[in-house]
Write a protein that holds these residues in place. Structure first.
Motif, short mmCIF file in Angstrom:
data_model
loop_
_atom_site.label_atom_id
_atom_site.label_comp_id
_atom_site.label_asym_id
_atom_site.label_seq_id
_atom_site.Cartn_x
_atom_site.Cartn_y
_atom_site.Cartn_z
N HIS A 1 -20.95 -8.51 8.91
CA HIS A 1 -20.70 -8.08 7.53
C HIS A 1 -19.27 -8.43 7.15
N GLU B 1 -20.75 -6.57 2.77
CA GLU B 1 -21.90 -7.40 2.44
C GLU B 1 -22.34 -8.19 3.68
N LYS B 2 -23.67 -8.30 3.88
CA LYS B 2 -24.15 -9.05 5.03
C LYS B 2 -23.79 -10.53 4.87
#
Length: 339
Positions: free
Chosen positions: A222, A226-227
């Motif tokens: 991440h 956010e991935k």
């Protein structure tokens, strides 16, 4: 078995950690540090395994609640840290982006560099950098810790010397790499301190995910919540960990506690071309250099910046049931302030 080091002293304090990472036991009567344990593995590992079984069964009366932020890297320092580059998709993309052919020998002879093992970062410690202009990058990887490995060991025998597995953030300063490589003498200033997952596990702890000397699970990265990537660590690892260990030991003995890294986990796209970002339905990436190279190949220019001060990186791996195996590397990039 799962082991860790409390962030106490330069070499940490060895603890045994429960499978669910919630409880732990100090074991000074067995070994004060992980380095001591790995140097005497055949004698001490069975005793540590007994405590691990009691801990998981709720029978360890001296157990305490575990706070993973109180942990250092399993080995806060080591005599030997060498990192390979077993995911040739990553190497191929980097070379393709600058119009360079990849030598055929790369498929048969592993790439490897020797990094600094005198001081690793704790898994939740800030990544200090002098300047954003240095091109600060993360590199999500795996690594193994070995006991004493004899010189010229075969890959088959090298497998027996792998005692623990963990995750890595091999921080790189991309802006410094070209100048260093141009000198023909390898990385140095471009490879600052790395960090490792708070927990190291024995290969058997991975179950059927550990096979052929590889970890067949996705590595989750991440960036700022956010991935960024979830590439599979197993299928595209061209050289297995036993092969990497044998390569490192080709002309030297490896001392107990030596760490051998896999290099950046990387997958090609399902069509064999460059992998896609998570937002576009791909598995994403484990480093920023790779997405920048893909942007250059597909669009002619790099758009994604390297890490900036204030950015946060999280690297973790989960089992098939969604449980964290190694705990998380969770770090913020900050400007170095000299004292």
């Amino acid at each position: 078995m799962k082991l860790a080091s409390l962030n106490q002293g330069r070499d940490g304090q060895l603890i045994v950690v429960s499978r669910d990472l919630t409880r732990a036991v100090r074991v000074p009567q067995i070994a004060a540090t992980l380095q001591q344990a790995i140097e005497n593995w055949d004698t001490l590992a069975p005793r540590l395994e007994t405590i691990y079984a009691d801990l998981n069964d709720g029978q360890a009366t001296d157990a305490f609640d575990l706070d993973t932020t109180a942990l250092h890297s399993p080995l806060p320092r080591t005599y030997h840290w060498a990192d390979g580059s077993a995911y040739l998709n990553h190497v191929q993309l980097v070379r393709q982006a600058r119009g360079a052919e990849m030598p055929e020998t790369f498929w048969t002879d592993p790439l490897m560099y020797q990094g600094g093992g005198d001081s690793f970062l704790a898994p939740t410690e800030d990544i200090e950098a002098v300047s954003e202009e240095h091109g600060i990058d993360l590199e999500g990887e795996l690594a193994v810790i070995v006991d004493d490995v004899p010189m010229a060991v075969s890959p088959e025998r090298a497998a027996d010397h792998i005692k623990l597995v963990m995750l890595v953030n091999d921080v790189s300063l991309r802006g410094l790499i070209p100048g260093e490589l141009a000198k023909g003498f390898g990385f140095f200033q471009s490879k600052p301190a790395s960090s490792f997952s708070p927990i190291a596990v024995t290969p058997d702890e991975l179950g059927d995910a550990w096979r052929d000397g590889r970890v067949h699970l996705p590595l989750t990265v991440h960036l700022n919540g956010e991935k960024f990537g979830e590439p599979e660590a197993g299928p595209d690892m061209i050289f297995s960990f036993p092969q990497l260990v044998a390569h490192a030991a080709r002309t030297r003995h490896l001392g107990a506690g030596a760490i051998i890294g896999s290099g950046t986990v990387s997958n090609p796209g399902i069509d064999g071309g460059p992998g896609k970002p998570v937002a576009d339905g791909g598995v994403g990436y484990s480093c920023l250099a790779e997405v920048r190279m893909v942007e250059k190949i597909l669009h002619g220019e790099m758009k994604t910046p390297f890490l900036r001060f204030g950015d946060r990186v999280r690297i973790e791996m989960y089992d098939r049931w969604g449980n964290s195996i190694f705990g998380a590397i969770d770090q913020q990039v900050v400007r170095y302030q000299p004292t």
